[in-house]
Enzyme design. Sequence first.
Site, PDB file in Angstrom:
ATOM      1  N   SER A  90       8.009  -9.437   4.192  1.00  0.00           N
ATOM      2  CA  SER A  90       6.954  -9.358   3.191  1.00  0.00           C
ATOM      3  C   SER A  90       6.619 -10.741   2.640  1.00  0.00           C
ATOM      4  CB  SER A  90       7.371  -8.389   2.087  1.00  0.00           C
ATOM      5  OG  SER A  90       6.296  -8.093   1.227  1.00  0.00           O
ATOM      6  N   ASP A 129      -0.232 -11.360   1.421  1.00  0.00           N
ATOM      7  CA  ASP A 129       1.133 -11.851   1.664  1.00  0.00           C
ATOM      8  C   ASP A 129       1.465 -11.672   3.138  1.00  0.00           C
ATOM      9  OD1 ASP A 129       1.414  -9.077   1.653  1.00  0.00           O
ATOM     10  OD2 ASP A 129       3.395  -9.125   0.758  1.00  0.00           O
ATOM     11  N   ASP A 189       3.000  -9.598   5.106  1.00  0.00           N
ATOM     12  CA  ASP A 189       2.735  -8.363   5.852  1.00  0.00           C
ATOM     13  C   ASP A 189       1.474  -7.676   5.369  1.00  0.00           C
ATOM     14  OD1 ASP A 189       3.829  -7.549   3.423  1.00  0.00           O
ATOM     15  OD2 ASP A 189       4.793  -5.773   4.291  1.00  0.00           O
ATOM     16  N   ASP A 214       0.486  -6.252   2.646  1.00  0.00           N
ATOM     17  CA  ASP A 214       0.456  -5.029   1.846  1.00  0.00           C
ATOM     18  C   ASP A 214       0.146  -5.308   0.382  1.00  0.00           C
ATOM     19  OD1 ASP A 214       2.863  -6.118   1.046  1.00  0.00           O
ATOM     20  OD2 ASP A 214       4.051  -4.303   1.372  1.00  0.00           O
TER      21      ASP A 214
END
Length: 454
Positions: A101, A243, A245, A247
């Site tokens: 992440s 960010d 990933d 999400d």
Amino acid sequence: MGRIFGTDGIRGRANVPPLTPEFVQRIGIAAGAEFTRGDHRHHVVIGKDTRLSGYMMETALTSGFLSIGMNVFIVGPIPTAAIPMLVRSMRCDLGVMISGSHNPWHDNGIKLFGQDGRKLSEQVERSLEERLQAYPSSHTLADAPDVGRAKRIDDAVGRYNEWVKATVPANLRLDGLKIVVDCANGAAWRVTPQVLWELGADVVAMGVAPDGTNINRNCGSTAPDAMAARVRQSGADLGIALDGDADRCVLADERGRVVDGDRLIAMIAREWLESGNLTGSAVVGTPFSNYGFERYLGTLQLGLLRAPVGDRHVSQWMRLHGCNVGGEPSGHIILANHSETGDGLASALQALSVMARTGNPLSELLPRYEAVPQHQSNVRLPNGRDVDPLVDRSVRAVVKEAEQRLRGKGRLIVRPSGTEPLLRVLVETSDEPAAREIIESIATAVATAGRDAA
């Protein structure tokens, strides 16, 4: 073996326990065994971000799933939000996202999604940990003829492209809008600029040269100043920072002023309320949601429900209370009409949809409320310290004293990070000197924690 699951799956430094290839393979075996039900051929889809260690972990997980008899679909770098969508559309039994992440490149993690596209419940996570504890006696590997097959899916990004565009009106056009997008050298580095361009925008792309080690480095939603500066320099109408990933997202308006998740959630809630699309009488946030945000929702006759930190908990509370908008100040925003996990691009498209429909700049569309100043600090836990510092008597005493000091004029939140060896401290108050003193006193107490543990 203790807990391996945190607030958002498994997270840690790559190639260090528990994220060694051997143990990651065991996770694949355990998860495969947990989700193998009946005698039909089971399937799992695996995506990842752009970290160097993703290749290693993808291979280890694939080996584990194949050995238990599951077929594996490998989709490569793709936003986290694509995985639950692919699980449902491809009739998979399980979805996996390999990502750290917003963490630095040397960290990585594993997020698991069930057949319903939701992140695993704590009960299922406990079951997986029990399987890992009992390994190898708890698993029966497949006979040679039943070993799974692996297949790379080349059109996964295209599937996500079309799915995310369907989260906004079909006639949405972004012609005439100039958009800066910072993809954090992460999972969305290709798909996000492509989606915005296909919708007609003039796209200024940043963070689109991943090399395995530059994900989130001075870029993306955790460092949005570079994106905001580019908005000002290029005369753009909007800035978007994702960010690693993708999400979560943080926006910047046409003046280059950064917009956090709370204000974007407030904007979406207001628009959905006015259009009749909002369900429930509240929005779901977390303890970190600003009190000014809560007061603004009150002017709309909406409440704020504060779920525990983590988008899994936010999603659970949304289902429990019948809400379809929720999220966190960090930019994790869940729009349950479309998905039950955060999607940075889908969230940004909501703002762009309103801008395109009204012809107004973002600065005029954002809810106007005064946020209560929040002073945040990540207090790093001492090296090698396994004890939760909040069980230390001296730390508890300092926290209690700070709470008494803030009573009636602010809030204090202290919690261990579920993804990093940190104690997260937030002081919400207009008294900045008091906030600094409180944070420093807690940091000092944590540095000596363990000497007087209760």
